[in-house]
Design an enzyme around this catalytic site. Structure first.
Site, short mmCIF file in Angstrom:
data_model
loop_
_atom_site.label_atom_id
_atom_site.label_comp_id
_atom_site.label_asym_id
_atom_site.label_seq_id
_atom_site.Cartn_x
_atom_site.Cartn_y
_atom_site.Cartn_z
N ILE A 172 6.81 -0.34 -0.02
CA ILE A 172 5.37 -0.36 0.17
C ILE A 172 4.70 -1.14 -0.96
O ILE A 172 4.75 -0.76 -2.12
CB ILE A 172 4.79 1.07 0.21
CG1 ILE A 172 5.44 1.88 1.34
CG2 ILE A 172 3.28 1.03 0.41
CD1 ILE A 172 4.99 3.33 1.40
N HIS A 173 4.07 -2.25 -0.58
CA HIS A 173 3.30 -3.05 -1.54
C HIS A 173 2.15 -3.69 -0.77
O HIS A 173 1.84 -3.27 0.36
CB HIS A 173 4.20 -4.11 -2.20
CG HIS A 173 4.80 -5.08 -1.25
ND1 HIS A 173 4.32 -6.36 -1.08
CD2 HIS A 173 5.81 -4.96 -0.37
CE1 HIS A 173 5.04 -6.98 -0.15
NE2 HIS A 173 5.95 -6.15 0.29
N GLY A 174 1.50 -4.69 -1.34
CA GLY A 174 0.29 -5.23 -0.75
C GLY A 174 0.43 -5.71 0.68
O GLY A 174 -0.41 -5.43 1.54
N ASP A 205 11.92 -4.98 3.74
CA ASP A 205 11.15 -5.47 2.61
C ASP A 205 11.69 -4.79 1.35
O ASP A 205 11.56 -3.58 1.19
CB ASP A 205 9.67 -5.15 2.79
CG ASP A 205 8.78 -5.99 1.89
OD1 ASP A 205 9.10 -6.11 0.68
OD2 ASP A 205 7.79 -6.54 2.39
N ALA A 217 1.08 -2.37 2.83
CA ALA A 217 -0.01 -1.40 2.81
C ALA A 217 -1.34 -2.00 3.22
O ALA A 217 -2.13 -1.36 3.93
CB ALA A 217 -0.13 -0.79 1.41
#
Length: 306
Positions: free
Chosen positions: A159-161, A155, A164
Site C-alpha cells: 500500500i502506497h500512493g 506491487d 491508496a
C-alpha cells in the site's frame, strides 16, 4: 480536466509536481510557476499571467504559503474570477487529491489536506493496539465462491500512493486485502499498512492460504475487493490454495541483480518469469499498468520478447 497550477517560493512547486508524477505519471494539466530567489513580485506576476493566459477552462491554483508573494499575486488577479480557485498550504497529499478527483471543491481539498497531517509515530502505536472485530461467517454463506474482486495487483511496495490514492479510488474499492505471509505475521508491518490505507476503507492483511479460504468462504459478501500481492510467488500459491483469479495487474517490481526489464517499473528475475508463465497457464490474463490513466500492456506478450 481542470487545470492545476502550483505556485511557490523557489523550487517547491516543481518538487511537488515531480513527486506527484512519480506516483501517478505525467499529467498534462499540471503546471508550475515559481518565484526564484532573485525574482520579485512584478516578475512573478508576469510569469503567472502568461501561464494563465495559455490555459482554458476551470483552474485551481495551489500556493505554498498564505500571505506569501505567490499567493498574494494570485489573489490580486484571480479572486473575482468564478473559474479560478486559490488554495494556500501546498502539500503532496493535497495536490494528489486535487489531481485524481476533479469533483472535489476547494473546501473539500482543504479539509482533506488538514486530515493528511498526522502524528505518524503516535498513530502507529494506536493502530497496533487495535484488535480485529469478530465476524459471523454464517451470514455470508450465500456468497461462497462469488467474491467481488475488482482488481488483483502485484506491487512490491504494497500500500502506497498509487494503490491508496489512485487505484482503489478509481475502482470504488471497499476493502483492500494484502496477501503475504510475512506481512500477516508482523504486527509492526500490519500497523504500517493500516496507516497507509485510506481511512474510509476496510483492510485485511492475511497469509496466502488463509486469504484463499476466507475469500472463497463469502466472508466479504458483495464488498468490492482489491487483492494486493507482493510478488508472483504468492499469486501462484494463492491459486494453488484454491484462490480464484481471472486477471492480474503487475505494477511495481524493483530491480535485482540479474533481473530483466519488462517495463520501466517492472524488472523480473528468470525464475519469476517461469512463475508468471505458470500463472498464465491457469487462465489468468496478465497486464502491466502502473496507473489507470496509462494504457494497459499485455504482460505476457512483452515478457516473451525479452
Amino acid at each position: 480536466m481542470r487545470n492545476i497550477v502550483l505556485i511557490s517560493h523557489g523550487s517547491m512547486a516543481r518538487g511537488v509536481r515531480a513527486s506527484l508524477e512519480m506516483i501517478i505519471g505525467h499529467q498534462d494539466y499540471l503546471h508550475v510557476v515559481e518565484l526564484p530567489e532573485d525574482g520579485d513580485n512584478i516578475q512573478f506576476e508576469t510569469a503567472l499571467s502568461d501561464k494563465m493566459k495559455a490555459l482554458n477552462g476551470a483552474t485551481l491554483i495551489i500556493a505554498d504559503l498564505l500571505g506569501g508573494t505567490p499567493c498574494n499575486v494570485a489573489l490580486k488577479h484571480y479572486s473575482d474570477l468564478s473559474t479560478v480557485d486559490v488554495i494556500a498550504g501546498m502539500s503532496l497529499p493535497l495536490v494528489l487529491e486535487a489531481a485524481v478527483n476533479e469533483t472535489l471543491t476547494a473546501d473539500d481539498l482543504v479539509n482533506l489536506g488538514k486530515a493528511a497531517v498526522v502524528n505518524a509515530k503516535g498513530s502507529l502505536k494506536e493502530t497496533a493496539t487495535k484488535e480485529a472485530e469478530p465476524i459471523d461467517l454464517s451470514e455470508f454463506e450465500a456468497y461462497q465462491g462469488k467474491a467481488n474482486i475488482v482488481n488483483t495487483r502485484i506491487d512490491e511496495r504494497l500500500i502506497h500512493g498509487q494503490v491508496a490514492g489512485i487505484w482503489t479510488t478509481s475502482l470504488n474499492t471497499q476493502r483492500i486485502i494484502v496477501i503475504n505471509d510475512a506481512a500477516a505475521t508482523d504486527p509492526l508491518q500490519k500497523s504500517s499498512l493500516r496507516m497507509a490505507a485510506p481511512s474510509a476503507m476496510r483492510l485485511s492483511v492475511l497469509p496466502v492460504a488463509k486469504a484463499a479460504a476466507t475469500i472463497n468462504s463469502g466472508k466479504y459478501g458483495l464488498q468490492r475487493l482489491f487483492l494486493l500481492f507482493k510478488n508472483p510467488t504468492d499469486v501462484l500459491a494463492f491459486i494453488n490454495a484454491g484462490g480464484q483469479l481471472e486477471t492480474l495487474n503487475v505494477g511495481n517490481m524493483s530491480y535485482k541483480e540479474g533481473a530483466k526489464e519488462v517495463t520501466k517499473s517492472i524488472k523480473i528475475m528468470p525464475e519469476e518469469a517461469e512463475i508468471f508463465k505458470k500463472i498464465f497457464e491457469q487462465g489468468v490474463k496478465i497486464s502491466a499498468q502502473l496507473v489507470p490513466s496509462e494504457p494497459s500492456i499485455d504482460f505476457m506478450a512483452r515478457l516473451n520478447k525479452i
